[in-house]
Enzyme design. Sequence first.
Site, PDB file in Angstrom:
ATOM      1  CG  LEU A 183      -2.016  -1.068   1.241  1.00 56.29           C
ATOM      2  CD1 LEU A 183      -2.763  -1.035   2.560  1.00 56.29           C
ATOM      3  CD2 LEU A 183      -2.978  -0.861   0.077  1.00 56.29           C
ATOM      4  NE  ARG A 184       7.077   2.477   1.665  1.00 51.68           N
ATOM      5  CZ  ARG A 184       7.527   1.292   2.059  1.00 51.68           C
ATOM      6  NH1 ARG A 184       7.753   0.352   1.165  1.00 51.68           N
ATOM      7  NH2 ARG A 184       7.729   1.037   3.325  1.00 51.68           N
ATOM      8  CB  ALA A 185       1.918   2.366  -4.824  1.00 48.17           C
TER       9      ALA A 185
END
Length: 712
Positions: A275-277
């Site tokens: 979920l970093r993107a």
Amino acid sequence: MIVTYPFSAVVGLHDLKLALVLNAVSPRVGGVLVRGEKGTAKSTIVRALSAQLPAVDVVPGCRFACDPGAPAPDCPDGPHDAEAEGVSRPAALVELPVGASEDRLVGSLDVERALTEGVKAFEPGLLAAAHRGVLYVDEVNLLHDHLVDLLLDAAALGTCYVERESVSVRHAARFLLVGTMNPEEGELRPQLLDRFGLTVEVKASRDPAERAEVVRRRLAFDADAEGFAARWAEEEAVLARRIADARTRVAGVRLPDARLRQIATVCAAFEVDGLRADLVTANAAVAHAAWQGRDSVTTEDVRAAARLSLPHRRRREPFDAPGLDEALLEELLERTSGDDDDPDGGPSDGDGPDRPSDGGGPDRPSGVDGDGPSAGGEAGQHGLPDQARDGAGSPEASDSAAGGDAPRAGGRPMDAADDSADAGDGVGDGVGAGALRVAGVAAPYRVPLLEVPGVGEGAAGRRSRSRTSQGRATGARHPSGRVRDLHVAATMRAAAPYQRERGRNGPGLVLRGGDLREVVREGREGNLVLFVVDASGSMAARKRMTAVKTAVLSLLLDAYQRRDKVGLVTFRGAGAEVALPPTSSVEVGAARLRTLATGGRTPLAAGLTRAAEVLRVERLRDPARRPLLVLVTDGRATAGGDVDRAAALLEGTAAVVVDCESGPVRLGLAVRLAARLRAWLVPLDSLTDLGSVVHDHRTQNLTRPQSRRKAG
């Protein structure tokens, strides 16, 4: 005084300017990775960024740049007076050299104070100096692995932990991470790649007018740096004010649920990991809205953020270059833009303050459309919404550049050319030698460790055992000669018990030659892995070329992960050729392999001779890098010279023979060839079985690769 080239004076590079500005507006975006060919002003524009960053307030005398409004409670220089007035200084730009030591990066025992005052004190490193500033790593892909690990920890935690040499310290280390790299010299580790919030692909312009303007400005700067900077001072001041205003505005920018769902949809469609993107894209979209003068995120902001945050995060096969399918991005944005933003969401797209206003400005290039800076607020100059869109290619473009054979998810062969069509190429007897085929390639798989025996002293890597000055310290020892790497703590411990009898009566230590200790470091090195691949008709006729190509591609992937140089020699027909001279760019080797044609006779001796020539030249260029020969063949030889004589040229070279012979009746030619070369013999099928037994012709023993960590 060193004068920095003005940020506003850089011609073109719209995407890169935008990425840097967004990070200056909101440090939460997470940094920038600049990929590009050499000579494209990557370092110049990064160094120019620091002059545009707002000044920071720091606690007077604090070596860790604590904010006087919220000093770190565990600061090694604390506790700080909460009522003390801070001092303002420019944001720090700290450069991390590729060859830096671990002590220089994280800090270490203050040797001077330890020896002169007899006290234990901590000397901060570059991570402390970069706190609340910019940490710039040029050629970040060449950074030693142990430094990458330390950098990853600090970037992830925002804190630097130091536990070494009787020192136990932790301090804040939050910084804007900016790295530049040339992909031709090798790719970046995926763990570090994901730590960069945004990535930009930089290419030199092919427009003669723009290239001429770049040279014109650079010559003017070299002739009179101060005068050139003065002509751009107004542009720089306007840009600095806009960044400061945007930083003030960013906290109040709203991210509507419709835009958040849009971000999530785009990230999911591109199959990014984790979920970093999503977080980075959301932060970048908010920063872009603040930069555009909006108080609410719009689709235009999401588009700009996604183009910079997703190319290096989309799920792709090994050796695929980072890129983004912009047609798919536009389709997704159009599909999810049905929910309008709130009416009070600020100016609509295209009505922000960053649209071109006037066309004036110093040194404005004639004939260059929007690439030279003029008055503050021009859209083209700082990477605003009209930035150039040639920085990131689509996956289809990447596959095309690689010969159209890029692997696809799920292991489906690329360009699945049926190996049965290759049967007409003959079985090494010249039949059908004129017909060449290009076999497909399946998805690569994990292979066992192929290791050069002994202990080397080559470049840092991850394959073979090595003595290295850059490895991790594992102990101390008496030096056998001149001390080159002093172990300070061990030296002090050795001298401490004898201070009274040596008459010490003041600060410092009385040392003797016998007290000196040097660091024992252990690491691993990268090797030169030279692939010698049989591309004759005998390989194609037995429907083995797809398996062979996939195996070599898997070994190439392993070489990339272990920081090796690679080369590729192929032989078929009447001779052998160097398809890829030794290089650190493993991606080029993968592209050459995918387009490798097969057919014709089998000049095995020519392949071995050419391999010996390549290794001889490389020993002169880089004598410390030990070679590993990987010969992929079924052992047949129907053309060329004497195989025994050619094999003698490779005596003493660590080698692995990948036996490609198949079928119920086997001649054992590859087995005899491995005995001539005193090489490890690895059946092609066993490369996918990490526990398979490998016959070692060096020791005449049967070994398991995982237990002995030697070969396939």
